[in-house]
Design an enzyme around this catalytic site. Sequence first.
Site, PDB file in Angstrom:
ATOM      1  N   ASP A 136       0.790  -1.229   0.000  1.00  0.00           N
ATOM      2  CA  ASP A 136       0.000   0.000   0.000  1.00  0.00           C
ATOM      3  C   ASP A 136       0.826   1.286   0.000  1.00  0.00           C
ATOM      4  OD1 ASP A 136      -2.515  -1.191  -0.102  1.00  0.00           O
ATOM      5  OD2 ASP A 136      -2.605  -1.441   2.071  1.00  0.00           O
TER       6      ASP A 136
ATOM      7  N   ASP B  72      -6.370  -4.119  -6.516  1.00  0.00           N
ATOM      8  CA  ASP B  72      -5.983  -2.823  -5.937  1.00  0.00           C
ATOM      9  C   ASP B  72      -4.503  -2.497  -6.195  1.00  0.00           C
ATOM     10  OD1 ASP B  72      -7.771  -4.562  -4.529  1.00  0.00           O
ATOM     11  OD2 ASP B  72      -7.931  -3.151  -2.864  1.00  0.00           O
TER      12      ASP B  72
END
Length: 305
Positions: A108, A165
């Site tokens: 992330d 993602d």
Amino acid sequence: MVALLLLTTLLMISSSVTAFNTIGYANAQYSILYNQYRDLSFQSYPFMGYPLQRDWISLPILHSFTNGFFSGIFWNLLEINATTDILKMATDLMLPLAPVANITDTHDVGFVIMSSFGHAYRLLKIPEYLQIILTTASSLSTRYSPIVRCTRSWDSKEGFLVIIDNMMNLELLFEASNQTNNQTWYNMAWQHANRTMYEHFRTDNSTYHVVEYNETGGNVLRKYTAQGYADWSTWSRGQAWAVHGFTIAYRYTKYQPFLDKAIGAANYFLSHLPSSTDLIPYWDFDASHNSTIPYQPRDTSAAAI
Ligand SMILES: *[C@@H]1O[C@H](CO)[C@@H](O)[C@H](O)[C@H]1NC(C)=O
Ligand SMILES: *[C@@H]1O[C@H](CO)[C@@H](O)[C@H](O)[C@H]1NC(C)=O
Ligand SMILES: *[C@@H]1O[C@H](CO)[C@@H](O)[C@H](O)[C@H]1NC(C)=O
Ligand SMILES: *[C@@H]1O[C@H](CO)[C@@H](O)[C@H](O)[C@H]1NC(C)=O
Ligand SMILES: *[C@@H]1O[C@H](CO)[C@@H](O)[C@H](O)[C@H]1NC(C)=O
Ligand SMILES: *[C@@H]1O[C@H](CO)[C@@H](O)[C@H](O)[C@H]1NC(C)=O
Ligand SMILES: *[C@@H]1O[C@H](CO)[C@@H](O)[C@H](O)[C@H]1NC(C)=O
Ligand SMILES: *[C@@H]1O[C@H](CO)[C@@H](O)[C@H](O)[C@H]1NC(C)=O
């Protein structure tokens, strides 16, 4: 005469609509939010909110993929309305994120750093900000597997997990490569996008959320969902990440299949909305198959992306 009156009325309506200062409103609302989190010493940032509830759910500063978005909002506002107040809020919210540059146990970091330091460097060209981006690229690159030809999304004992993602984190590698001419970062991002293009899409251009690969053999073991309704269904936010991620991949590579895939994913998204006038999808495009509870929430984040 009637036509003229109608036209005048329409012009009045549209000017009263544009007279509403959207940017000023965003500035005012986000300034309130900034003050709340400044009072909490920037230890956590807003993560999500539920309709009809007053407070945001917050997460610790180094522990959420969303934590770059807070300062990112102010960098975006700054581009439209360059005031010292907005610059201060953008910077105050960004600097505590610097330690993210050294995190290697999650993918992330691209989300977090490109939304904050990425915008700041693009606008201000401060060398220290570029250094943060490069350190982060180096951290993310430790998660790349030349066998799987992807960066690992989640650490897991199961297998080598890649989620859709993850397309959002490639911009960091592409940008770091663009700034330094380090081809390794470019190749990693290119390979990840290419493999994802083959493995995450169904023939109708909908997407799987998770693909589990064999870390030693590189073959696909399983395709399933973690945040969607079912393994076979399409989680609307994941589909939005695909639209955004392949658009960025095309921007840096000019490789036509990436753009085609972004368009294919966007067409699926647009043709599976509740109606042609309602642009906010259900949290999963197939949520209507869930008859347990008739009410199914919408995902405004998917719509915004
Ligand atoms: C820009 O920011 C100033 C100061 O916060 C505010 O008064 C003004 O309304 C903003 N301008 C726009 C176009 O939103
Ligand atoms: C990352 O770690 C290195 C080595 O420990 C350190 O010198 C550097 O300051 C750290 N960077 C950030 C942004 O925390
Ligand atoms: C390019 O990036 C790779 C992966 O992070 C790194 O191992 C290598 O040292 C970098 N090359 C240069 C010249 O910085
Ligand atoms: C792109 O991915 C496909 C499917 O994994 C693979 O067959 C192909 O060789 C890859 N292209 C390149 C240039 O690596
Ligand atoms: C994973 O890859 C290794 C090495 O190629 C192979 O021996 C093994 O059978 C594979 N496992 C599965 C479940 O595909
Ligand atoms: C069905 O919808 C309800 C309400 O949104 C939710 O709590 C439940 O987990 C859903 N079931 C499945 C299998 O997703
Ligand atoms: C890469 O960098 C060059 C030179 O700085 C710039 O002109 C170009 O627009 C960049 N490419 C992308 C896709 O950002
Ligand atoms: C899916 O997208 C591709 C582009 O990648 C396009 O050629 C194809 O027609 C699309 N398929 C469907 C069923 O829309």
